[in-house]
Design a protein around this motif. Structure first.
Motif, mmCIF file in Angstrom:
data_model
loop_
_atom_site.group_PDB
_atom_site.id
_atom_site.type_symbol
_atom_site.label_atom_id
_atom_site.label_comp_id
_atom_site.label_asym_id
_atom_site.label_seq_id
_atom_site.Cartn_x
_atom_site.Cartn_y
_atom_site.Cartn_z
ATOM 1 N N ALA A 87 15.449 40.680 8.318
ATOM 2 C CA ALA A 87 15.364 41.340 7.017
ATOM 3 C C ALA A 87 14.060 42.115 6.939
ATOM 4 O O ALA A 87 12.976 41.523 7.037
ATOM 5 C CB ALA A 87 15.443 40.310 5.886
ATOM 6 N N THR A 89 11.647 43.779 4.656
ATOM 7 C CA THR A 89 11.367 43.769 3.222
ATOM 8 C C THR A 89 10.727 45.062 2.780
ATOM 9 O O THR A 89 9.979 45.692 3.532
ATOM 10 C CB THR A 89 10.462 42.580 2.848
ATOM 11 O OG1 THR A 89 10.099 42.679 1.470
ATOM 12 C CG2 THR A 89 9.209 42.549 3.705
ATOM 13 N N ASP A 90 11.007 45.477 1.539
ATOM 14 C CA ASP A 90 10.426 46.706 1.017
ATOM 15 C C ASP A 90 9.143 46.453 0.226
ATOM 16 O O ASP A 90 8.643 47.348 -0.453
ATOM 17 C CB ASP A 90 11.434 47.456 0.135
ATOM 18 C CG ASP A 90 11.778 46.727 -1.160
ATOM 19 O OD1 ASP A 90 11.265 45.603 -1.372
ATOM 20 O OD2 ASP A 90 12.549 47.260 -1.966
ATOM 21 N N ASN A 113 12.770 43.351 -1.826
ATOM 22 C CA ASN A 113 14.178 43.362 -1.481
ATOM 23 C C ASN A 113 14.334 43.529 0.027
ATOM 24 O O ASN A 113 13.435 44.012 0.699
ATOM 25 C CB ASN A 113 14.894 44.523 -2.189
ATOM 26 C CG ASN A 113 14.965 44.325 -3.694
ATOM 27 O OD1 ASN A 113 15.104 43.210 -4.173
ATOM 28 N ND2 ASN A 113 14.862 45.418 -4.433
ATOM 29 N N ASN A 114 15.487 43.119 0.542
ATOM 30 C CA ASN A 114 15.768 43.315 1.961
ATOM 31 C C ASN A 114 16.271 44.735 2.141
ATOM 32 O O ASN A 114 17.456 45.011 2.178
ATOM 33 C CB ASN A 114 16.765 42.280 2.484
ATOM 34 C CG ASN A 114 17.940 42.038 1.549
ATOM 35 O OD1 ASN A 114 17.757 41.742 0.372
ATOM 36 N ND2 ASN A 114 19.146 42.141 2.070
ATOM 37 N N ASP A 115 15.324 45.665 2.260
ATOM 38 C CA ASP A 115 15.621 47.094 2.321
ATOM 39 C C ASP A 115 16.371 47.442 3.595
ATOM 40 O O ASP A 115 17.170 48.380 3.626
ATOM 41 C CB ASP A 115 14.313 47.885 2.247
ATOM 42 C CG ASP A 115 14.523 49.325 1.839
ATOM 43 O OD1 ASP A 115 15.287 49.551 0.882
ATOM 44 O OD2 ASP A 115 13.918 50.215 2.457
ATOM 45 N N THR A 117 18.531 45.367 6.726
ATOM 46 C CA THR A 117 19.025 44.080 7.227
ATOM 47 C C THR A 117 19.878 44.322 8.461
ATOM 48 O O THR A 117 20.802 45.134 8.439
ATOM 49 C CB THR A 117 19.860 43.337 6.169
ATOM 50 O OG1 THR A 117 19.091 43.174 4.971
ATOM 51 C CG2 THR A 117 20.280 41.965 6.686
ATOM 52 N N ARG A 136 21.909 48.727 2.505
ATOM 53 C CA ARG A 136 21.215 48.157 1.354
ATOM 54 C C ARG A 136 22.022 48.343 0.080
ATOM 55 O O ARG A 136 21.952 47.529 -0.840
ATOM 56 C CB ARG A 136 19.835 48.791 1.200
ATOM 57 C CG ARG A 136 19.866 50.267 0.819
ATOM 58 C CD ARG A 136 18.491 50.892 0.753
ATOM 59 N NE ARG A 136 17.632 50.253 -0.234
ATOM 60 C CZ ARG A 136 17.669 50.525 -1.538
ATOM 61 N NH1 ARG A 136 18.527 51.410 -2.017
ATOM 62 N NH2 ARG A 136 16.848 49.907 -2.356
ATOM 63 N N ASN A 162 20.981 44.426 -1.088
ATOM 64 C CA ASN A 162 19.540 44.356 -0.882
ATOM 65 C C ASN A 162 18.818 43.519 -1.924
ATOM 66 O O ASN A 162 17.603 43.365 -1.857
ATOM 67 C CB ASN A 162 18.928 45.763 -0.820
ATOM 68 C CG ASN A 162 18.787 46.419 -2.179
ATOM 69 O OD1 ASN A 162 19.664 46.266 -3.038
ATOM 70 N ND2 ASN A 162 17.714 47.159 -2.375
ATOM 71 N N THR A 163 19.542 42.945 -2.869
ATOM 72 C CA THR A 163 18.909 42.049 -3.847
ATOM 73 C C THR A 163 18.924 40.592 -3.398
ATOM 74 O O THR A 163 18.362 39.728 -4.077
ATOM 75 C CB THR A 163 19.605 42.151 -5.215
ATOM 76 O OG1 THR A 163 20.967 41.688 -5.096
ATOM 77 C CG2 THR A 163 19.611 43.583 -5.730
ATOM 78 N N VAL A 173 19.990 35.760 2.069
ATOM 79 C CA VAL A 173 20.355 36.918 2.894
ATOM 80 C C VAL A 173 21.267 36.454 4.027
ATOM 81 O O VAL A 173 22.297 37.081 4.321
ATOM 82 C CB VAL A 173 19.108 37.610 3.471
ATOM 83 C CG1 VAL A 173 19.511 38.873 4.233
ATOM 84 C CG2 VAL A 173 18.111 37.966 2.370
ATOM 85 N N ASP A 250 21.415 56.471 2.209
ATOM 86 C CA ASP A 250 20.955 55.333 3.003
ATOM 87 C C ASP A 250 21.753 55.209 4.288
ATOM 88 O O ASP A 250 21.236 54.735 5.302
ATOM 89 C CB ASP A 250 21.080 54.046 2.181
ATOM 90 C CG ASP A 250 20.629 52.813 2.953
ATOM 91 O OD1 ASP A 250 19.470 52.792 3.401
ATOM 92 O OD2 ASP A 250 21.445 51.892 3.125
#
Length: 421
Positions: A87, A89-90, A113-115, A117, A136, A162-163, A173, A250
């Motif tokens: 993941a 992260t952002d 958030n996991n921008d 994955t 995402r 992504n949440t 995740v 994206d």
């Protein structure tokens, strides 16, 4: 489950529980899904091993849907499938001054958030690997995720993928990705923005091809067409760029990231890197300083054995693909799982079968090498194999699963070029 002599749970948020110091000698670039092979292939001195161990951050405790600890299967270099989730992260918090205070406020803080994955599946025979990028903006069911206090989050019928990191931590995740892929994923890690910078610096730059100029003022990127070698913040801006790539979505960014990661993998497995202990050490240090591992990855034996297993996969059998998706009928800025592609992908993953891409490389990239034209000859030529020249797609075999043409991606051996918009 492995136990250290001292376990000191600390207060956490979102179900993430650092339980002990990770002890692995190396956990390098899981970000590409290509990942933990440096110590396995390089003769690094004991000092370097100890130094990379000290660079590791406290590990993250993974729990399953039942609330039980995740116990990884026994994986060795000779046998056993491997599934790993990374993941990206952002979060902008603590990113080494790479972002201004305005960026910090505009971006996520804390867990973020996991921008980005990615799920890496290595086959049990160690002959092929599949790296799935999960968008995402994918709208999908989010399961109930156990929390550190013994409770759980509420399941969601449909939420943006992504949440999941900010909702229930790394375990959430993983649980969501397991439902999407049909895999059981015992290994996971988080990587932040600084990791991309450190990796590109460690290998002396990542070569990328641009079919057209790429300009993205949102990330401060302006590159001319042609071959470029990216390091530092420029490499970071390249993998973050969305508005300047393809259709500005994206999904276009995903194909651009796959281009970058394929090139990084080719660079990392080149003779110049594998035969240079100093470069290997620098790369190992870059990885361990910017990764936070699950506690299932903190064993030296686990890390090295996974590295040995990954080492045997040819670049042409290392497939990067986007999770099958289509436009959300309720929101054109989101995507939802595409049923036929999901069925085919799950079939391949759950039966441990190689996948064959039949579609394009994605909206953000194009092939740099056109498919070879047919050449008349007296004797028919055999069909190209999975180890065919870069740019050509492998031929389906009875023991492979051909994915629908709407599933995009590329192999690590393919040479592709970014398309600016």
């Amino acid at each position: 489950m492995r136990h250290s002599s001292v376990v000191r749970p600390l207060p956490v948020r979102h179900g993430r529980l650092p339980v002990r110091r990770a002890r692995g000698p190396l956990a390098r670039l899981l970000a590409s899904g290509v990942a933990v092979v440096l110590l396995a292939v390089g003769g690094i001195a004991a000092y370097a091993v100890q130094d990379t161990v000290r660079s590791l951050k406290p590990s993250i405790h993974l729990v399953s849907a039942s609330g039980k600890s995740v116990t990884p299967p026994s994986v060795g270099a000779e046998s056993g499938a491997v599934n790993i989730l990374l993941a990206g992260t952002d979060t902008r918090t603590g990113q080494g001054g790479q972002f201004s205070s305005a960026d910090e406020l505009a971006g996520s803080s804390g867990a973020g958030n996991n921008d980005v994955t990615m799920v890496l599946h290595l086959s049990a025979d160690h002959k092929h690997a599949t790296v799935i990028s999960i968008p995402r903006d994918l709208m999908a069911p989010i399961p109930s995720c156990p929390t550190s206090g013994g409770g759980s989050t509420s399941p969601q019928e449909s939420a943006q993928f992504n949440t999941t990191l900010s909702t229930g931590g790394l375990s959430c995740v993983v649980l969501t990705a397991e439902a999407l892929t049909g895999l059981t994923i015992p290994y996971a890690a988080e990587i932040s923005f600084d990791g991309v910078i450190a990796m590109s610096n460690a290998v002396g730059g990542v070569p990328v091809c641009l079919a057209t100029p790429l300009t993205d003022p949102y990330v401060g990127l302006k590159l001319p067409a042609g071959q470029q070698t990216l390091v530092g913040q420029e490499a970071l801006a390249f993998v973050r760029s969305r508005h300047g790539v393809g259709d500005g979505s994206d999904l276009g960014r995903i194909s651009n990231q796959q281009l970058f990661l394929s090139s990084l993998l080719r660079t990392m497995t080149s003779a110049g890197v594998l035969t240079n202990p100093l470069t290997l050490y620098t790369l190992a240090k870059a990885a361990t300083s910017n990764l936070t591992l699950s506690d299932t990855l903190d064993s030296p034996t686990t890390i090295v054995s996974i590295g040995l297993a990954l080492k045997s996969v040819p670049l042409s059998d290392f497939v990067f693909l986007q999770y099958p998706s289509m436009t959300d009928p309720d929101n054109t800025n989101r995507v939802v799982p595409e049923p036929s592609g999901v069925r085919a992908l799950k079939q391949a993953l759950t039966t441990d079968t190689p996948v064959v891409l039949t579609g394009t490389t994605g909206s953000g990239t194009e092939s740099a090498t056109p498919a070879p034209s047919a050449t008349p000859s007296a004797t028919p030529s055999p069909a190209p194999s999975a180890t065919a020249a870069a740019g050509s797609a492998p031929t389906p075999s009875p023991t492979s699963v051909s994915l629908p043409s709407n599933v995009t991606g590329q192999t690590a051996a393919q040479q592709t070029c970014t398309k600016g918009n």
